[in-house]
Design an enzyme around this catalytic site. Structure first.
Site, short mmCIF file in Angstrom:
data_model
loop_
_atom_site.label_atom_id
_atom_site.label_comp_id
_atom_site.label_asym_id
_atom_site.label_seq_id
_atom_site.Cartn_x
_atom_site.Cartn_y
_atom_site.Cartn_z
N ARG A 183 -18.47 -0.57 0.25
CA ARG A 183 -17.97 0.33 1.30
C ARG A 183 -18.98 1.42 1.63
O ARG A 183 -18.60 2.54 1.98
CB ARG A 183 -16.62 0.94 0.91
CG ARG A 183 -15.60 -0.06 0.42
CD ARG A 183 -15.47 -1.25 1.34
NE ARG A 183 -14.55 -2.28 0.82
CZ ARG A 183 -14.32 -3.43 1.44
NH1 ARG A 183 -14.95 -3.73 2.57
NH2 ARG A 183 -13.49 -4.30 0.95
N GLU A 306 -6.88 -5.77 -8.30
CA GLU A 306 -7.78 -6.61 -7.51
C GLU A 306 -8.69 -7.46 -8.41
O GLU A 306 -9.90 -7.55 -8.20
CB GLU A 306 -8.60 -5.75 -6.55
CG GLU A 306 -7.71 -4.99 -5.58
CD GLU A 306 -8.47 -4.25 -4.48
OE1 GLU A 306 -9.57 -3.75 -4.76
OE2 GLU A 306 -7.94 -4.17 -3.36
N ARG A 350 3.94 -3.65 -1.07
CA ARG A 350 2.74 -3.20 -1.79
C ARG A 350 2.73 -1.69 -1.99
O ARG A 350 2.22 -1.20 -3.00
CB ARG A 350 1.50 -3.67 -1.00
CG ARG A 350 0.23 -3.15 -1.60
CD ARG A 350 -0.97 -3.85 -1.01
NE ARG A 350 -2.12 -2.95 -1.06
CZ ARG A 350 -3.29 -3.22 -0.55
NH1 ARG A 350 -3.51 -4.35 0.08
NH2 ARG A 350 -4.28 -2.36 -0.64
N ASP A 379 -4.01 2.26 1.00
CA ASP A 379 -5.46 2.20 0.74
C ASP A 379 -6.27 2.92 1.81
O ASP A 379 -6.86 2.27 2.67
CB ASP A 379 -5.89 0.72 0.66
CG ASP A 379 -7.29 0.56 0.09
OD1 ASP A 379 -7.82 1.55 -0.44
OD2 ASP A 379 -7.84 -0.55 0.16
N GLU A 407 -14.33 3.55 5.21
CA GLU A 407 -14.06 2.11 5.19
C GLU A 407 -13.11 1.68 6.29
O GLU A 407 -13.31 0.64 6.92
CB GLU A 407 -13.49 1.74 3.81
CG GLU A 407 -13.00 0.32 3.70
CD GLU A 407 -12.40 0.00 2.32
OE1 GLU A 407 -12.41 0.87 1.45
OE2 GLU A 407 -11.92 -1.14 2.16
N HIS A 532 -3.33 -0.82 8.15
CA HIS A 532 -4.01 -2.03 7.68
C HIS A 532 -4.07 -3.13 8.74
O HIS A 532 -3.77 -4.29 8.47
CB HIS A 532 -3.32 -2.56 6.41
CG HIS A 532 -4.30 -2.98 5.36
ND1 HIS A 532 -5.28 -3.92 5.58
CD2 HIS A 532 -4.48 -2.57 4.07
CE1 HIS A 532 -6.00 -4.08 4.48
NE2 HIS A 532 -5.56 -3.26 3.56
C1 GCU Z 1 -10.23 -0.86 -1.40
C2 GCU Z 1 -11.61 -1.33 -1.07
C3 GCU Z 1 -12.25 -2.00 -2.24
C4 GCU Z 1 -12.15 -1.13 -3.47
C5 GCU Z 1 -10.71 -0.74 -3.71
C6 GCU Z 1 -10.54 0.25 -4.83
O1 GCU Z 1 -9.35 -1.94 -1.52
O2 GCU Z 1 -11.55 -2.20 0.03
O3 GCU Z 1 -13.59 -2.26 -1.90
O4 GCU Z 1 -12.66 -1.77 -4.57
O5 GCU Z 1 -10.21 -0.12 -2.57
O6 GCU Z 1 -10.30 1.41 -4.53
O7 GCU Z 1 -10.64 -0.10 -5.98
#
Ligand code: GCU
Length: 711
Positions: A183, A306, A350, A379, A407, A532
């Protein structure tokens, strides 16, 4: 020889440019120290004839003196001497132990990092006192005095004091070890890992100066999506080299820690936080880190989010994981910043997941753990309501994480001043007895460990942040982390005066342009609480139609839920009841569309297209009007900027103008693509007089951006 020739050339160029605005490229940030006009130069010189030291020698004191001399040389055109003798017109740097006789000050109020600036008579001489309890306080005070000069304060009557309300004011660099910045829209990572630790780019010092000028006192060097490699001896030596550069500027280094490092580096079979061997591994790792970085700040951890490893992989919870690391760092004084950005448990809403996983753990974390919470529950969208965890975990220190890099707000090509976004969340009333700022500064629930983190927008671009105006977001983050109650416009005023011009009319015109800019982005991207809608993965450009991603809650259609019947995510009690995560007073307001602010309407409610808005328009009409308003605001920003041409140096003026042209074009694209798509959902005609989108929906859908930056 070559260097001498270069210097002579530069001096000649400098002489040629005297009398006209010198070319600027933004490298100097807000620390430009350009010559004041004649009368102001004389006034400055009268107040800064020498630097008098009444404080113990230290590298931080040296940095303060160097900065004062640099600033005065630049702005008053004079070199000033350093002495220990009190002379009239001196800048006296004083700490209590060595303060000149007769200097009576409220030292205690200043704490360890606070400062005081006061013009006064001391031993019969008129001087300016810069006072603090520590050398770092003196450095911060020196920057504050320089800011006062740059912003045109009356130096003959100076009387200011300030102490930070938040303890840890940190940049989070999402920088990978190969210098790619997740980002990042400002070039590569500043950290040249390959050449470290032997080669120290002089830019590291300028980075540290800029941070110290704002009071930023920590930097997490590597990406939250961390590689275990950053914890190996060679990389620790590199981090130690950076720590050595930053130390005089009051900046500690921190590292993002990969939870599975004991397996990847230590060869263990597990990273289970309750396993004694794992605990021993982290303890030994902490000891190793502190042996090379004695003032190491601590770990930032993204776990079970993630795809990152975490304690849940072993049936443990976030507190188990965080407390294990806290136990390892604790003896050395380090902290664990454990992120609450998770959304794994249940995809039905979410926005609820962070709260669901963390709120029940309130009070279960070790004292040196801070749970780091994003400003909103999704986010870093152009607008979100504040995160429901703020105020809901009274027995746990909570840090606020904001994203400085844009971002989801058009990358660095769009001008969006984020001061209003940061201030909006800080000033939001949690309904738990205080606003978010009181959670962040710890006063609401008596927390002593306090922090605010900003995901950095800094890279190797000459202007540091990818655009001239994105520097303001770094600046605003730093100033608000120091004092979360500052007004966004006041911060913008200081920034504009320091960065562009202190002439009031021009400065205020810049501030006006900045203050409307974030709302413009909200309008042309995600008005009325939509969120989003951005392109898949890179988050560049509009893609509200995307519905085919692996996880439901990655798809824009999941978030806007537009159909023939209406639009919006129903988080009311009749829907996901996400609203119930807020304090009753807040939940009550936001449960009913009629008492939900229009700015958050479609975040909390799914409403028919003909829903009557307070403006008198239908929801459909209002949506279209907001998209149009966003585009019109950007056009207006361009006009305002054009009018500032005589006031701004040519290179930076032209660069900003070129960026604004891109933004105007892309705002139109956003507006057209979203209106085309939402019209295909509503099936309604455009309101009278509204211009139809330039292209068919299919043309917008077809656009692909294979190499968009920052992924
Ligand atoms: C967002 C972002 C990711 C990042 C994530 C985070 O989803 O797109 O690139 O890793 O935030 O804050 O961990």
């Amino acid at each position: 020889m070559k260097t001498v020739v270069r210097w002579v050339g530069m001096v000649m160029l400098g002489l040629m440019l005297v009398g006209q605005a010198a070319a600027e490229d933004g490298y100097d940030l807000w620390l430009r120290y350009r010559p004041l006009d004649g009368a102001a130069q004389a006034r400055l010189h009268a107040q800064a004839r020498a630097v008098v030291l009444a404080a113990p020698a230290s590298p931080s004191l040296d940095a303060a003196v160097a900065e004062l001399r640099r600033g005065v040389a630049g702005m008053a055109g004079r070199e000033i001497a350093v002495s220990t003798r009190l002379v009239p017109g001196a800048l006296v740097l004083a700490t209590p132990g060595q303060a000149p006789a007769g200097l009576v000050l409220p030292w205690a109020d200043l704490g360890r990092e606070g400062w005081l600036l006061r013009r006064q008579t001391l031993q019969g001489r008129d001087v300016t006192v810069i006072a603090a309890n520590s050398d770092i306080g003196l450095l911060y005070g020196s920057f504050a005095w320089l800011r006062a000069v740059q912003t045109g304060a009356d130096l003959a009557r100076l009387d200011q004091r300030s102490a930070p309300k938040v303890g840890l004011r940190l940049l989070n660099h999402w920088d990978n070890l190969d210098r790619h910045v997740e980002r990042g829209y400002a070039g590569a990572s500043l950290w040249d890992w390959w050449k470290l630790p032997d080669l120290l780019d002089p830019r590291y010092v300028d980075y540290a100066r800029a941070n110290a000028s704002l009071g930023i006192n920590g930097a997490v060097l590597n990406n939250v999506n961390a590689k275990a490699d950053s914890l190996t001896a060679p990389f620790l030596a590199k981090a130690a080299a950076l720590a050595g550069v930053f130390r005089p500027y009051g900046i500690k280094v921190y590292l993002s820690a990969r939870f599975s490092a004991p397996v990847e580096l230590g060869g263990l079979k597990t990273a289970d936080p309750l396993d004694p061997a794992v605990r021993a591994w982290w303890k030994a790792k902490a000891d190793e880190i502190y042996a090379v970085i004695p003032d190491f700040g601590g770990f930032l951890v993204k776990a079970n989010s993630e795809g990152q490893p975490g304690p849940q992989d072993y049936g443990r919870n976030h507190a188990d994981g965080a407390n294990m690391l806290a136990e390892a760092l604790g003896p050395h004084g380090g902290v664990v910043m454990w992120r609450a950005f998770v959304y794994a448990a249940d995809a039905s809403d979410r926005a609820k997941q962070g709260y669901v996983e963390f709120q029940p753990l309130d009070g279960k974390f070790a004292p040196n753990v801070i749970v780091q919470v994003k400003n909103g529950p999704i986010d870093f969208q152009p607008r979100e309501p504040f995160h429901p965890l703020f105020g809901a975990m009274p027995h746990t220190p909570l840090a606020l994480e904001v994203q400085i890099t844009k971002e989801y707000l058009g990358f660095s090509t769009h001008l969006a001043y984020l001061g209003p976004l940061f201030a909006e969340v800080l000033q939001a009333d949690t309904g738990h007895g205080g606003k978010v700022a009181r959670v962040v500064d710890g006063s609401l629930h008596g927390q002593r460990l306090t922090a605010m983190a900003g995901v950095a927008n800094i890279g190797t671009d000459r202007n540091w942040s990818g655009s001239q105006f994105d520097q303001a977001n770094w600046y605003a983050f730093g100033r608000l982390a120091w004092d979360p109650d500052l007004g966004a416009a006041d911060v913008a005023r200081d920034w504009a005066a320091q960065t562009f011009t202190a002439r009031p009319a021009a400065r205020d015109a810049i501030v006006a342009l900045m203050m409307g800019s974030r709302e413009a982005v909200v309008d042309y991207m995600t008005p009325l609480g939509l969120h989003h809608l951005m392109g898949t993965g890179h988050h560049y450009g509009p893609a509200p139609w995307v519905d085919n991603l692996e996880r439901a809650d990655w798809n824009p259609v999941y978030f806007h839920r537009a159909g023939r019947d209406g639009i919006g995510f129903d988080r009311s009690p009749a829907g996901s009841n996400g609203v119930a995560q807020y304090a009753p007073s807040v939940a009550r307001l936001w449960s009913d569309p009629r008492t939900t602010p229009p700015e958050l309407l479609l975040w909390f409610h799914h409403l028919p297209w003909d829903y009557a808005m307070p403006s008198g328009r239908s929801l459909w009409g209002e949506l279209v009007a907001r998209y149009d308003r966003g585009v019109a605001t950007v056009d207006d920003m361009r006009r305002r900027w054009d009018a500032l041409k005589p006031e701004i140096d040519a290179a930076r003026h032209a660069e900003v103008a070129a960026y604004l042209a891109v933004q105007a074009h892309e705002a139109q694209w956003w507006r057209d693509a979203c209106i085309a798509y939402f019209q295909s959902m509503s099936g309604l005609p455009l309101p009278a007089g509204v211009r139809p989108p330039a292209l068919d929906l299919a043309a917008y859908k077809a656009r692909q951006f294979a190499f968009a930056p920052g992924r």
